[in-house]
Design an enzyme around this catalytic site. Structure first.
Site, PDB file in Angstrom:
ATOM      1  N   SER A 294       0.805  -1.219   0.000  1.00  0.00           N
ATOM      2  CA  SER A 294       0.000   0.000   0.000  1.00  0.00           C
ATOM      3  C   SER A 294       0.841   1.274   0.000  1.00  0.00           C
ATOM      4  O   SER A 294       0.310   2.364  -0.215  1.00  0.00           O
ATOM      5  CB  SER A 294      -0.914   0.012   1.227  1.00  0.00           C
ATOM      6  OG  SER A 294      -1.796  -1.096   1.200  1.00  0.00           O
TER       7      SER A 294
ATOM      8  N   ARG B 194     -30.819 -29.813   6.180  1.00  0.00           N
ATOM      9  CA  ARG B 194     -30.101 -30.648   7.135  1.00  0.00           C
ATOM     10  C   ARG B 194     -30.924 -30.851   8.412  1.00  0.00           C
ATOM     11  O   ARG B 194     -31.420 -29.872   8.995  1.00  0.00           O
ATOM     12  CB  ARG B 194     -28.762 -29.984   7.472  1.00  0.00           C
ATOM     13  CG  ARG B 194     -27.969 -30.658   8.571  1.00  0.00           C
ATOM     14  CD  ARG B 194     -27.414 -31.987   8.124  1.00  0.00           C
ATOM     15  NE  ARG B 194     -26.420 -32.469   9.077  1.00  0.00           N
ATOM     16  CZ  ARG B 194     -25.951 -33.709   9.083  1.00  0.00           C
ATOM     17  NH1 ARG B 194     -26.389 -34.581   8.181  1.00  0.00           N
ATOM     18  NH2 ARG B 194     -25.050 -34.068   9.965  1.00  0.00           N
TER      19      ARG B 194
ATOM     20  N   GLU C  12      -7.177  -3.820  -3.187  1.00  0.00           N
ATOM     21  CA  GLU C  12      -7.446  -2.379  -3.220  1.00  0.00           C
ATOM     22  C   GLU C  12      -7.236  -1.710  -1.856  1.00  0.00           C
ATOM     23  O   GLU C  12      -7.897  -0.738  -1.506  1.00  0.00           O
ATOM     24  CB  GLU C  12      -8.871  -2.069  -3.721  1.00  0.00           C
ATOM     25  CG  GLU C  12      -9.306  -2.848  -4.939  1.00  0.00           C
ATOM     26  CD  GLU C  12      -8.498  -2.536  -6.179  1.00  0.00           C
ATOM     27  OE1 GLU C  12      -7.434  -1.901  -6.051  1.00  0.00           O
ATOM     28  OE2 GLU C  12      -8.921  -2.922  -7.264  1.00  0.00           O
TER      29      GLU C  12
END
Length: 401
Positions: A136, A284, A379
């Site tokens: 970054s 289930r 990002e």
């Protein structure tokens, strides 16, 4: 019809586009996604189908052959596509970032040349900021461009390039000290170059090598690569916007679009995880009844649904803010942060609902469990988003003492 993650105030055109994409996802992506993901196979047939739908030109203006739609429309389409298979949304993400950067910052010649090809899906975009020694910290970029006559010579190594092999146009951010004296702030001496190349791996043009795919635990199918520049010559007319020193600002503008995209992907993956969880909970049986009738599971489903709804609302808000022309780094940062964190939590809860079967590759939730972590990083990490959010809040709520 499911009530979660609905978006109010859409036009008839937007609703029609979303319905078309949703139908494509249900019929063409979900049935084959897990099989292709396990083989780490590029989904060429799916990509061809998206090209036919015009998705690659969704945000490109009509004058260049696109659909001229908003970031909101694009984000909602990404949400639907990621619900089917997150890797497919990654294939179009970098393409759209580059197209957006060209639309906003390119010279007229660059727009006329690239955007019609991108709208048709013939030219496919990727963008590159990260390097092996940084993530970054964009200011620490060491890749460099040096002016040589009417060309620039680029050298350096880039990392984590999504669509590195399949793309034919890469927006590359490098240092360019020309015209910027020593001591200039790093972000003011960076330039974005539009690098055309052949698809594939190896030397894809003189001076440019794409070594091969990086093996990943998830986010398979889409190719993630390195990019090595060794004496790569680029003509001066391929400087984005025609002016050096503007690259950092251009890239950050594109990344805001990318963060909305990642938020949308988080929303889509979370929606799918919720769908799988609530469906399995009704099928289930334990202790003589469906596990959905156990209060503990109902609490879990309630928490999951609330997170899906909240993340979607923040993503829509960030997209609409960008579409309005206003600064949206605060909203995009919040949306990306919340959606990626909630996605991880919703996927894990769906995984827990599946019990031991969630650990089996026969069940779709196993794939989602490996895909969700990428959104925590892509990002900008959660920590980076918090820095952005905190700084913007201090600007908005400056204490007057």
């Amino acid at each position: 019809m499911a009530r979660l993650a609905q978006t109010h105030g859409l036009t008839d055109v937007q609703q029609e586009i979303l319905a078309t994409v949703r139908d494509f996802v249900d019929k063409e992506i979900i049935p084959v996604a897990t099989e292709l993901e396990h083989r780490d196979e590029y989904p060429q047939q799916i990509v061809d189908g998206l090209k036919e739908l015009g998705v690659f030109g969704l945000m490109i203006p009509e004058e260049y052959g696109g659909l001229g739609e908003s970031l909101l429309t694009y984000a909602l389409c990404v949400e639907e596509i990621a619900r089917g298979w997150m890797s497919v949304s990654g294939i179009i993400n970098t393409h759209f970032i580059v197209a957006y950067m060209l639309k906003q910052h390119g010279t007229q010649e660059q727009k006329d040349y690239f955007l019609p090809r991108m709208a048709a899906g013939e030219t496919r975009g990727a963008f590159s900021m990260s390097e092996p020694g940084l993530g970054s910290d964009v200011s620490a970029i060491t890749s460099k461009a040096v002016k040589d006559g009417d060309e620039y010579v680029l050298n350096g190594q880039k990392m984590w390039l999504t669509n590195g092999g399949t793309s034919t146009l890469v927006a590359v951010l490098v240092r360019s000290d020309e015209g910027h004296p020593e001591g200039t702030a790093p972000h003011k001496s960076m330039t974005t170059f539009l690098v055309e190349k052949e698809p594939g791996f190896g030397e894809v043009r003189p001076g440019l090598t794409i070594p091969g795919k990086i093996e990943k635990m998830g986010y398979k199918g889409v190719d993630t690569t390195e990019l090595i520049m060794d004496g790569l010559r680029i003509p001066a007319n391929r400087v984005l916007g025609g002016e050096t020193g503007r690259g950092f600002y251009q890239m950050m503008d594109g990344v805001e679009v990318g963060r909305v995209n990642v938020a949308a992907r988080g929303c889509g993956v979370a929606q799918r995880a919720f769908e799988l969880g609530i469906q399995y909970a009704q099928q289930r049986h334990t202790f003589g009844k469906p596990i959905a009738q156990h209060q503990a599971i109902q609490f879990k489903l309630a928490e999951m649904a609330t997170k899906v709804e909240a993340a979607h609302a923040m993503m829509v808000n960030a997209a609409r803010k960008k579409d309005s022309g206003e600064r949206n780094d605060l909203e995009a940062g919040m949306a990306k942060y919340l959606a990626s964190e909630y996605c991880k939590e919703v996927v894990e809860d769906a995984f827990r609902i599946h019990g031991g079967y969630g650990f089996s590759k026969e069940y779709e939730i196993e794939r989602l469990y490996r895909e969700a972590p990428m959104l925590l990083i892509g990002e900008g990490t959660a920590e980076i988003q918090k820095m952005i959010i905190g700084r913007r809040l201090l600007e908005e709520y400056r204490f007057q003492g």
